[in-house]
Design an enzyme around this catalytic site. Sequence first.
Site, mmCIF file in Angstrom:
data_model
loop_
_atom_site.group_PDB
_atom_site.id
_atom_site.type_symbol
_atom_site.label_atom_id
_atom_site.label_comp_id
_atom_site.label_asym_id
_atom_site.label_seq_id
_atom_site.Cartn_x
_atom_site.Cartn_y
_atom_site.Cartn_z
ATOM 1 C CB ILE A 60 -0.955 -0.038 1.224
ATOM 2 C CG1 ILE A 60 -2.204 0.778 0.990
ATOM 3 C CG2 ILE A 60 -0.248 0.374 2.500
ATOM 4 C CD1 ILE A 60 -3.284 0.532 2.033
ATOM 5 C CG HIS A 68 5.525 -8.970 5.268
ATOM 6 N ND1 HIS A 68 5.227 -9.024 6.614
ATOM 7 C CD2 HIS A 68 6.229 -7.826 5.074
ATOM 8 C CE1 HIS A 68 5.721 -7.950 7.207
ATOM 9 N NE2 HIS A 68 6.348 -7.217 6.302
ATOM 10 C CD GLN A 84 8.043 -8.983 11.454
ATOM 11 O OE1 GLN A 84 9.017 -9.369 12.116
ATOM 12 N NE2 GLN A 84 7.096 -9.796 11.032
HETATM 13 P P1 AMP Z 1 7.159 -4.378 7.322
HETATM 14 O O1 AMP Z 1 7.349 -2.962 7.803
HETATM 15 O O2 AMP Z 1 8.390 -5.021 6.769
HETATM 16 O O3 AMP Z 1 6.488 -5.224 8.396
HETATM 17 O O4 AMP Z 1 6.185 -4.300 6.083
HETATM 18 C C1 AMP Z 1 4.810 -4.127 6.214
HETATM 19 C C2 AMP Z 1 4.351 -3.565 4.908
HETATM 20 O O5 AMP Z 1 2.954 -3.720 4.826
HETATM 21 C C3 AMP Z 1 4.646 -2.077 4.718
HETATM 22 O O6 AMP Z 1 5.493 -1.906 3.582
HETATM 23 C C4 AMP Z 1 3.270 -1.462 4.515
HETATM 24 O O7 AMP Z 1 3.267 -0.433 3.562
HETATM 25 C C5 AMP Z 1 2.451 -2.660 4.068
HETATM 26 N N1 AMP Z 1 1.021 -2.582 4.332
HETATM 27 C C6 AMP Z 1 0.416 -2.200 5.481
HETATM 28 N N2 AMP Z 1 -0.915 -2.301 5.355
HETATM 29 C C7 AMP Z 1 -1.155 -2.773 4.093
HETATM 30 C C8 AMP Z 1 -2.328 -3.083 3.356
HETATM 31 N N3 AMP Z 1 -3.566 -2.961 3.889
HETATM 32 N N4 AMP Z 1 -2.192 -3.522 2.079
HETATM 33 C C9 AMP Z 1 -0.975 -3.642 1.530
HETATM 34 N N5 AMP Z 1 0.176 -3.378 2.185
HETATM 35 C C10 AMP Z 1 0.087 -2.940 3.448
#
Ligand code: AMP
Length: 110
Positions: free
Chosen positions: A31, A96, A90
Site C-alpha cells: 500500500i 511477508h 518489521q
Molecule cells: P514491514 O514494515 O516489513 O512489516 O512491512 C509491512 C508492509 O505492509 C509495509 O510496507 C506497509 O506499507 C504494508 N502494508 C500495510 N498495510 C497494508 C495493506 N492494507 N495492504 C498492503 N500493504 C500494506
Amino acid sequence: MSECLFCKIAAKQIPAKVVYEDDYTLAFYDINPQAPKHLLLIPKLHLENILGLADDTAAHMLAAMRCIASEQDFSQGFRVVANTGEQGGQTVYHLHWHLLSGRHLGWPPG
Ligand code: AMP
Ligand code: ZN
C-alpha cells in the site's frame, strides 16, 4: 477471528491488489510502495516471522517468488526482503517477503 492484518487479506476480509495466489501463498501490492513495483508475498497460514518458517512453506514461497518474478518481468533485477523484529523494521507481524523491482535499489539499507 484473527486480528492480524495479513490474515484478513489472505481471507479476503480486507481488499488488496492481488497479483498471485495459490493454495499456500498470496502476493499483493504494498500500500506504500518503495519501488515502481513493490509486492508483498505471504504464506496464507499465520506465521510471525521468518524464524518460524518451515521447509515446506519456504519451498512454496520460493516457488511463488519464482513464478511472480517471471510473470511480473523482474528480469532487470529485484530484491527480496524479510524485515524481522523491531530493529529489523518489521511492522506487520505476519511473515511477508517484500519483492521490490523497477529501479536501482541502494545498498546498504538505512
Ligand atoms: P514491514 O514494515 O516489513 O512489516 O512491512 C509491512 C508492509 O505492509 C509495509 O510496507 C506497509 O506499507 C504494508 N502494508 C500495510 N498495510 C497494508 C495493506 N492494507 N495492504 C498492503 N500493504 C500494506
Ligand atoms: Zn496473520
